[in-house]
Design a protein around this motif. Structure first.
Motif, PDB file in Angstrom:
ATOM      1  N   ARG A 509       0.839  -0.062   7.789  1.00 45.84           N
ATOM      2  CA  ARG A 509       0.564   1.789   6.954  1.00 45.84           C
ATOM      3  C   ARG A 509       0.978   2.458   6.272  1.00 45.84           C
ATOM      4  N   THR A 510       2.941   2.405   6.651  1.00 47.24           N
ATOM      5  CA  THR A 510       3.311   2.321   5.543  1.00 47.24           C
ATOM      6  C   THR A 510       3.543   1.794   3.856  1.00 47.24           C
ATOM      7  N   ILE A 511       2.639   0.893   4.010  1.00 45.00           N
ATOM      8  CA  ILE A 511       3.012   0.433   2.541  1.00 45.00           C
ATOM      9  C   ILE A 511       2.153   0.896   2.065  1.00 45.00           C
ATOM     10  N   VAL A 512       0.503   0.598   2.883  1.00 44.93           N
ATOM     11  CA  VAL A 512      -0.712   0.649   2.122  1.00 44.93           C
ATOM     12  C   VAL A 512      -1.017   2.058   1.842  1.00 44.93           C
ATOM     13  N   GLU A 513      -0.735   3.336   3.119  1.00 40.66           N
ATOM     14  CA  GLU A 513      -0.626   4.717   2.313  1.00 40.66           C
ATOM     15  C   GLU A 513       0.388   4.931   0.891  1.00 40.66           C
ATOM     16  N   ARG A 514       1.649   4.705   0.751  1.00 35.27           N
ATOM     17  CA  ARG A 514       2.687   4.672  -0.543  1.00 35.27           C
ATOM     18  C   ARG A 514       1.666   3.894  -1.656  1.00 35.27           C
ATOM     19  N   GLU A 515       0.797   3.096  -1.119  1.00 33.52           N
ATOM     20  CA  GLU A 515       0.137   2.403  -2.752  1.00 33.52           C
ATOM     21  C   GLU A 515      -0.899   3.263  -2.574  1.00 33.52           C
ATOM     22  N   LEU A 516      -1.278   4.564  -2.291  1.00 39.39           N
ATOM     23  CA  LEU A 516      -2.879   4.956  -2.288  1.00 39.39           C
ATOM     24  C   LEU A 516      -1.771   6.276  -2.645  1.00 39.39           C
ATOM     25  N   GLN A 517      -0.826   6.841  -1.640  1.00 38.22           N
ATOM     26  CA  GLN A 517      -0.236   7.923  -3.325  1.00 38.22           C
ATOM     27  C   GLN A 517      -0.058   7.780  -4.283  1.00 38.22           C
ATOM     28  N   ARG A 518       0.431   6.725  -4.610  1.00 41.73           N
ATOM     29  CA  ARG A 518       0.902   5.815  -5.981  1.00 41.73           C
ATOM     30  C   ARG A 518      -0.719   6.092  -6.961  1.00 41.73           C
ATOM     31  N   ALA A 519      -1.835   5.564  -6.533  1.00 47.11           N
ATOM     32  CA  ALA A 519      -2.859   5.749  -7.449  1.00 47.11           C
ATOM     33  C   ALA A 519      -3.570   6.862  -6.941  1.00 47.11           C
ATOM     34  N   GLY A 525     -11.183   5.456   1.862  1.00 46.23           N
ATOM     35  CA  GLY A 525     -11.517   4.596   3.306  1.00 46.23           C
ATOM     36  C   GLY A 525     -10.025   3.863   3.078  1.00 46.23           C
ATOM     37  N   LEU A 526      -9.445   3.649   4.399  1.00 47.15           N
ATOM     38  CA  LEU A 526      -9.076   2.243   4.182  1.00 47.15           C
ATOM     39  C   LEU A 526     -10.474   0.964   4.612  1.00 47.15           C
ATOM     40  N   ASP A 527     -11.046   1.752   5.354  1.00 42.06           N
ATOM     41  CA  ASP A 527     -12.866   0.319   5.763  1.00 42.06           C
ATOM     42  C   ASP A 527     -12.373  -0.375   4.346  1.00 42.06           C
ATOM     43  N   ARG A 528     -12.964   0.720   3.183  1.00 42.31           N
ATOM     44  CA  ARG A 528     -13.483  -0.307   2.040  1.00 42.31           C
ATOM     45  C   ARG A 528     -12.535  -0.656   1.476  1.00 42.31           C
ATOM     46  N   LEU A 529     -10.903  -0.625   1.606  1.00 43.30           N
ATOM     47  CA  LEU A 529      -9.452  -0.849   0.792  1.00 43.30           C
ATOM     48  C   LEU A 529     -10.142  -2.539   1.772  1.00 43.30           C
ATOM     49  N   ALA A 536     -11.762  -8.072   7.124  1.00 44.12           N
ATOM     50  CA  ALA A 536     -12.776  -7.739   8.791  1.00 44.12           C
ATOM     51  C   ALA A 536     -12.405  -6.335   8.716  1.00 44.12           C
ATOM     52  N   LYS A 537     -11.499  -5.735   9.227  1.00 46.95           N
ATOM     53  CA  LYS A 537     -11.078  -4.698   9.774  1.00 46.95           C
ATOM     54  C   LYS A 537     -10.009  -3.901   8.809  1.00 46.95           C
ATOM     55  N   PRO A 538      -9.530  -2.537   9.515  1.00 42.13           N
ATOM     56  CA  PRO A 538      -8.840  -2.079   8.080  1.00 42.13           C
ATOM     57  C   PRO A 538      -6.504  -2.876   9.161  1.00 42.13           C
ATOM     58  N   ASP A 539      -7.196  -2.878  10.457  1.00 45.99           N
ATOM     59  CA  ASP A 539      -5.743  -3.406  11.176  1.00 45.99           C
ATOM     60  C   ASP A 539      -5.615  -4.513  10.786  1.00 45.99           C
ATOM     61  N   GLU A 540      -6.468  -5.138  10.586  1.00 51.13           N
ATOM     62  CA  GLU A 540      -6.287  -6.821  10.156  1.00 51.13           C
ATOM     63  C   GLU A 540      -5.870  -6.605   8.438  1.00 51.13           C
ATOM     64  N   LEU A 541      -5.903  -5.820   7.606  1.00 45.18           N
ATOM     65  CA  LEU A 541      -4.937  -5.336   6.759  1.00 45.18           C
ATOM     66  C   LEU A 541      -3.784  -4.598   6.435  1.00 45.18           C
ATOM     67  N   LEU A 542      -3.659  -4.024   7.863  1.00 45.59           N
ATOM     68  CA  LEU A 542      -2.795  -3.185   7.728  1.00 45.59           C
ATOM     69  C   LEU A 542      -1.673  -4.327   8.674  1.00 45.59           C
ATOM     70  N   ALA A 543      -1.934  -6.056   9.386  1.00 49.42           N
ATOM     71  CA  ALA A 543      -1.051  -5.920  10.069  1.00 49.42           C
ATOM     72  C   ALA A 543      -0.422  -7.455   8.736  1.00 49.42           C
ATOM     73  N   ALA A 544      -1.513  -8.114   7.435  1.00 50.18           N
ATOM     74  CA  ALA A 544      -1.368  -8.196   6.916  1.00 50.18           C
ATOM     75  C   ALA A 544       0.116  -7.883   5.998  1.00 50.18           C
ATOM     76  N   ALA A 545      -0.356  -6.476   5.893  1.00 47.53           N
ATOM     77  CA  ALA A 545       0.629  -6.307   4.479  1.00 47.53           C
ATOM     78  C   ALA A 545       1.718  -6.565   5.204  1.00 47.53           C
ATOM     79  N   GLY A 546       2.116  -5.635   7.080  1.00 48.96           N
ATOM     80  CA  GLY A 546       3.412  -5.591   7.268  1.00 48.96           C
ATOM     81  C   GLY A 546       3.936  -6.868   7.264  1.00 48.96           C
ATOM     82  N   ALA A 558      -6.491  -3.989  -6.611  1.00 49.28           N
ATOM     83  CA  ALA A 558      -7.739  -3.555  -5.767  1.00 49.28           C
ATOM     84  C   ALA A 558      -8.046  -2.050  -6.150  1.00 49.28           C
ATOM     85  N   LEU A 559      -6.920  -1.881  -5.345  1.00 51.06           N
ATOM     86  CA  LEU A 559      -7.145  -0.260  -6.509  1.00 51.06           C
ATOM     87  C   LEU A 559      -7.944   0.400  -7.735  1.00 51.06           C
TER      88      LEU A 559
END
Length: 726
Positions: A509-519, A525-529, A536-546, A558-559
């Motif tokens: 979550r920290t990584i994704v939110e940082r990249e959203l701020q940079r962009a 929306g996390l669902d869209r990202l 399939a789900k935002p949690d899967e994205l966050l776990a993969a980033a972590g 992607a952004l």
């Protein structure tokens, strides 16, 4: 109208003739042991009375005579005489070992342990827990004794107690004894095939608990037990003659139904006494199936069949594979008679196998291993008259049948079944998962013990728990011995996996939110990202980033592609344009549509692994995991960015390794997991060193999420120490 023999007056002292009758069939040395036990019992008991009010010496002699009638060995009879001696002389065990032998002393000690468990049968418990706890108590009684003769002595002891209290003035004592008998001891007698004990235990208990029903059934039977037995004897003799004349080699036996079994059948079938046709029953055992039907013809020629009372369980067996012919006829003197006809094999199966009569009568879920052990004990009791040597019989009775399970108690008296050598930590996880996680200390029978101490039958365990916290990683180390239960070990693994997931989610979550701020796209929306990056789900994205499975650069691309869809950055883009077709095999090599791709065999990538392409000469693009060790040695100028497509529906090969304690059936259990999850195995290799097995498999999976689920399931297989992707 009672079928129970009248006892002598309570104050009557057993005469010497009874001792002479008791020792008549023993060898001189054996008879001397019984005489010594009798003398010691008379000295200690004196005029003492048991809790039931019965004179202790008279009680002991009656119990010994009951066991003598079963032709039990001299050690069993001696232990029956001495069973209550420790109650009145607590320091007598050493004397018993010295003068009566270690075997008799051990039997007496076993009876003392059974008495402790017996006290738990009256403990209050929830209605939904009643059946399960009583079943656990019965198993615990058998597990607590190393010699099954202890159970037989206790059954005889309970019969004599019931005989006495049936006429006692104390109504509370009578009903408590009868209820305890039906809950605990009659089922044990039934399972062990100790019929002479079972019938009397049940009939006397019914007489106490339901006196009006008991008297009504007795009146309807309109005959004494002795008369019923003579009737059955005449029927057996007649059937044997007729079978012999018909050339059928048959074994005929029978016994009249006792009052309690009639009562239970009336309740179970919800019928009146007049609708029962098996109050009197005989059984015919023959050599093969054709003889069954020939014997049936003989029976129907002798007596008139009762309409609609014929069942052919040979042609159509019951669900538990019970097979037999049942018919009801109007027998001699115009009385209804049931005849059961089966082969010897069918009879053994019904008594000892999956169709066992006691399981059918008691109902409930079956425990295959426990049922097998009960069958062994029943067979042993059936053989006892054929074993001439008392020492050999005693050795057979000393069973290790329950050595792989122990039964311990909660502070509230609830019975808990655990694997042999289970620890307080295993106990805590069995009681409740959260209690296991927070377990920090334990008391066994009131004494503090280390958490890796082995528990033993009958111990009372109390857990000290922290208000919050989790398990220690040391618990998963088999050399430290904290966990013996597969279930508890799986719970600990799940806790750590859950903690790792939470850490990965927080870091992602920290990584994704940082990249959203940079962009400058914090409202994106996390669902869209997640959908853009094929999760399939935002949690899967966050776990993969972590976990580093997707990089900040991939999120940025992607952004960027989403914010400026018509723009193509300079150089080769990392993600495909909207609408671009996936490359063959479900891999997108961005900037080149439908480029031929091959998945590298060295690292076997699968979604959502972070991947990179390597341009080969003449074979298209080979796709590796970014973490693949071979990537660092490839020419960097021929590496291109790649990502997973969504259109292709395909499977990916991955290699896994499983490490486990080697045991019979391990590979079968692992294969069952893979089969159940519909995982195709393309190769397998197993190596064993000592008691450790290492197995390598190549699996075909849809993505890493499915692989992770399969690895978790494999980790829960009994004996598995770890399952990981190579």
């Amino acid at each position: 109208m009672s079928d129970i023999a009248t006892l002598p007056a309570a104050s009557q002292i057993p005469p010497p003739e009874r001792l002479a009758a008791l020792v008549a069939r023993y060898a001189p040395g054996e008879a001397e042991t019984v005489r010594t036990a009798w003398s010691r019992a008379a000295t200690v008991y004196g005029q003492q009375r048991l809790g039931s009010g019965e004179p202790a010496l008279a009680h002991a002699v009656e119990v010994a005579l009951l066991l003598d009638a079963m032709r039990m060995d001299h050690e069993t009879v001696s232990a029956a005489l001495l069973a209550h001696v420790p109650d009145f002389a607590p320091d007598s065990m050493e004397w018993l070992r010295l003068h009566c032998g270690a075997a008799v002393a051990q039997l007496v000690e076993g009876l003392g342990r059974m008495a402790q468990i017996q006290a738990l049968s009256g403990a209050p418990r929830a209605a939904e827990d009643q059946h399960a706890q009583l079943e656990a108590l019965r198993k615990m009684l058998l597990a607590m004794v190393q010699d099954i003769r202890v159970v037989l002595i206790k059954l005889a002891d309970q019969v004599q107690t019931l005989r006495f209290v049936v006429g006692a003035a104390d109504e509370v004592l009578r009903r408590q004894t009868a209820r305890e008998t039906l809950d605990l001891f009659a089922p044990l007698a039934n399972r062990l095939g100790a019929w002479q004990f079972k019938w009397e235990l049940e009939d006397l208990s019914l007489r106490i608990l339901e006196p009006e029903i008991y008297q009504r059934i007795a009146r309807l039977l309109d005959e004494k037990r002795g008369q019923r037995e003579r009737y059955i004897g005449d029927v057996i003799a007649l059937l044997r003659r007729e079978m012999q004349q018909a050339g059928i080699n048959a074994e005929v036996s029978g016994r009249p139904k006792h009052i309690y079994s009639i009562y239970k059948k009336m309740r179970r079938k919800d019928v009146d006494f007049t609708e029962l046709y098996d109050v009197r029953a005989v059984r015919v055992l023959v050599g093969d199936v054709k003889d069954c039907y020939a014997a049936l013809g003989v029976v129907h020629n002798l007596w008139t069949p009762i309409p609609r009372e014929f069942d052919d369980y040979i042609a159509k067996p019951k669900a538990n594979n019970y097979r037999s012919l049942h018919t009801a006829v109007i027998g001699p003197e115009g009385k209804a008679l049931e005849v059961q006809i089966r082969t010897h094999d069918m009879h053994r199966e019904s008594e000892l196998g999956v169709a066992a009569h006691w399981r059918y009568k008691e109902g409930g879920r079956g425990d295959a291993r426990f049922d097998d052990r009960i069958a062994w004990l029943r067979q042993l009791l059936a053989w006892k008259d054929e074993v001439p040597d008392a020492g050999e019989l005693a050795q057979r009775f000393k069973t290790g049948l329950f050595e792989d399970t122990i039964y311990v108690l909660t502070p509230q008296g609830r019975v808990v079944a655990l694997p042999k050598d289970a620890t307080p930590v295993d106990f805590a996880y069995h009681v409740h998962t959260d209690l296991g996680h927070r377990c920090r200390g334990a008391k066994v029978d009131g004494v503090m013990v280390p958490l890796n101490s082995a528990l033993h039958n009958g111990e009372r365990v109390e857990i000290s728990a922290a208000k919050q916290g989790g398990p220690s990683r040391d618990w998963l180390n088999p050399e430290l011995g904290y966990l013996k239960s597969h279930r508890a070990r799986a719970k600990v693994r799940q806790w750590f996996n859950s903690q790792q997931l939470e850490e990965a989610l927080a870091q992602g979550r920290t990584i994704v939110e940082r990249e959203l701020q940079r962009a400058g796209m914090t409202a994106f929306g996390l669902d869209r990202l997640a959908a853009l990056l094929h999760f399939a789900k935002p949690d899967e994205l966050l776990a993969a980033a972590g976990r580093g499975e997707i990089t900040p650069r991939q999120i940025q691309d992607a952004l960027r592609a989403e914010s400026v869809p018509a723009e193509r950055p300079s150089g080769m883009p990392l993600v495909r344009k909207a609408g671009a077709a996936p490359a063959s095999g479900g891999v997108l090599v961005v900037g080149v549509d439908k480029l031929m791709t091959v998945l590298a065999k060295c690292c076997k990538p699968a979604p959502p692994d972070s991947i990179i392409g390597f341009v080969t000469r003449g074979r298209g693009v080979t796709v590796h995991r970014r973490s693949c060790s071979n990537v660092a040695h490839l020419p960097q100028e021929r590496l291109i960015s790649a990502d997973w497509g969504t259109a292709a529906e395909r499977r990916f090969s991955v290699d896994i390794e499983v490490e486990a304690h080697d045991r019979q059936g391990l590979l079968r259990d692992i294969s069952e997991v893979l089969s159940r999850e519909k995982i195709n195995v393309t190769s397998a290799n197993t190596q064993s060193r000592g008691d450790i097995a290492r197995m390598s498999f190549t699996l075909e999976v849809g993505d890493v999420t499915q692989l992770g689920h399969v690895l978790t399931l494999l980790g829960e297989v009994q004996g598995v120490l770890g399952a990981r992707r190579k």
